[in-house]
Design a protein around this motif. Structure first.
Motif, mmCIF file in Angstrom:
data_model
loop_
_atom_site.group_PDB
_atom_site.id
_atom_site.type_symbol
_atom_site.label_atom_id
_atom_site.label_comp_id
_atom_site.label_asym_id
_atom_site.label_seq_id
_atom_site.Cartn_x
_atom_site.Cartn_y
_atom_site.Cartn_z
ATOM 1 N N GLU A 53 -4.882 -13.950 -8.885
ATOM 2 C CA GLU A 53 -6.194 -14.083 -9.196
ATOM 3 C C GLU A 53 -6.866 -13.417 -7.939
ATOM 4 O O GLU A 53 -6.371 -13.400 -7.068
ATOM 5 C CB GLU A 53 -6.958 -15.264 -9.677
ATOM 6 C CG GLU A 53 -6.644 -16.299 -8.679
ATOM 7 C CD GLU A 53 -7.056 -17.734 -9.187
ATOM 8 O OE1 GLU A 53 -7.391 -17.799 -10.484
ATOM 9 O OE2 GLU A 53 -7.404 -18.701 -8.370
ATOM 10 N N ASP A 55 -10.965 -12.674 -5.849
ATOM 11 C CA ASP A 55 -12.417 -12.515 -5.808
ATOM 12 C C ASP A 55 -12.761 -11.951 -4.538
ATOM 13 O O ASP A 55 -11.942 -11.536 -3.623
ATOM 14 C CB ASP A 55 -12.841 -13.993 -5.747
ATOM 15 C CG ASP A 55 -12.290 -14.848 -4.668
ATOM 16 O OD1 ASP A 55 -11.820 -14.379 -3.908
ATOM 17 O OD2 ASP A 55 -12.965 -15.962 -4.532
ATOM 18 N N TRP A 56 -14.243 -11.607 -4.414
ATOM 19 C CA TRP A 56 -14.583 -10.876 -3.467
ATOM 20 C C TRP A 56 -15.175 -12.223 -2.516
ATOM 21 O O TRP A 56 -15.924 -12.778 -2.942
ATOM 22 C CB TRP A 56 -15.892 -9.988 -3.881
ATOM 23 C CG TRP A 56 -15.369 -8.774 -4.442
ATOM 24 C CD1 TRP A 56 -15.228 -8.492 -5.825
ATOM 25 C CD2 TRP A 56 -14.953 -7.608 -3.939
ATOM 26 N NE1 TRP A 56 -14.636 -7.246 -6.065
ATOM 27 C CE2 TRP A 56 -14.408 -6.635 -4.979
ATOM 28 C CE3 TRP A 56 -14.735 -7.114 -2.780
ATOM 29 C CZ2 TRP A 56 -13.933 -5.396 -4.756
ATOM 30 C CZ3 TRP A 56 -14.062 -5.869 -2.417
ATOM 31 C CH2 TRP A 56 -13.796 -5.010 -3.444
ATOM 32 N N ARG A 66 -11.868 -7.994 -1.145
ATOM 33 C CA ARG A 66 -11.297 -8.680 -2.122
ATOM 34 C C ARG A 66 -9.907 -9.437 -1.839
ATOM 35 O O ARG A 66 -9.028 -8.686 -1.212
ATOM 36 C CB ARG A 66 -10.857 -7.635 -3.283
ATOM 37 C CG ARG A 66 -10.571 -8.097 -4.499
ATOM 38 C CD ARG A 66 -10.398 -7.302 -5.538
ATOM 39 N NE ARG A 66 -10.266 -7.610 -7.028
ATOM 40 C CZ ARG A 66 -10.508 -7.263 -8.297
ATOM 41 N NH1 ARG A 66 -10.982 -5.919 -8.203
ATOM 42 N NH2 ARG A 66 -10.476 -7.724 -9.168
#
Length: 101
Positions: A53, A55-56, A66
């Motif tokens: 997974e 995320d930023w 990221r």
């Protein structure tokens, strides 16, 4: 092999793309060089498979990166994938070195 390499690195800590490139180069004694054209498609494929997974995150200087990390499913799959790789290497070694003195 690229998927296993990425999963192994991300099992140790979340990383962003360029950090992964640097780690692979360093840990392989400068022998392996990942290109963006193979790295990011592999990361996206692992994400779509539910193994990774992302995320930023924004750094203090305002730049965004990221970060990729293993999911619970990815952590569970890693030992199985390592075992399959070890078996593959053993089989290849048997073929390549058969009959050598």
């Amino acid at each position: 092999s690229l998927d296993l390499l990425l999963l192994t690195l991300l099992a140790q800590q979340p990383m962003y793309g360029y950090q992964i490139v640097k780690e692979v180069r360093q840990r392989s004694a400068q022998l392996l060089h990942l290109k963006e054209g193979s790295l990011y498609p592999a990361l996206h494929r692992l994400e779509q498979s539910g193994l990774v997974e992302s995320d930023w995150q924004t750094r203090p200087d305002g730049a965004s990166r990221r970060y990729y990390r293993l999911t619970t499913f990815g952590k569970a799959q890693l030992p199985q994938r390592r075992a399959a790789w070890d078996l593959f290497v053993q089989a290849m070694s048997g073929v390549l070195h058969h009959g050598e003195l």
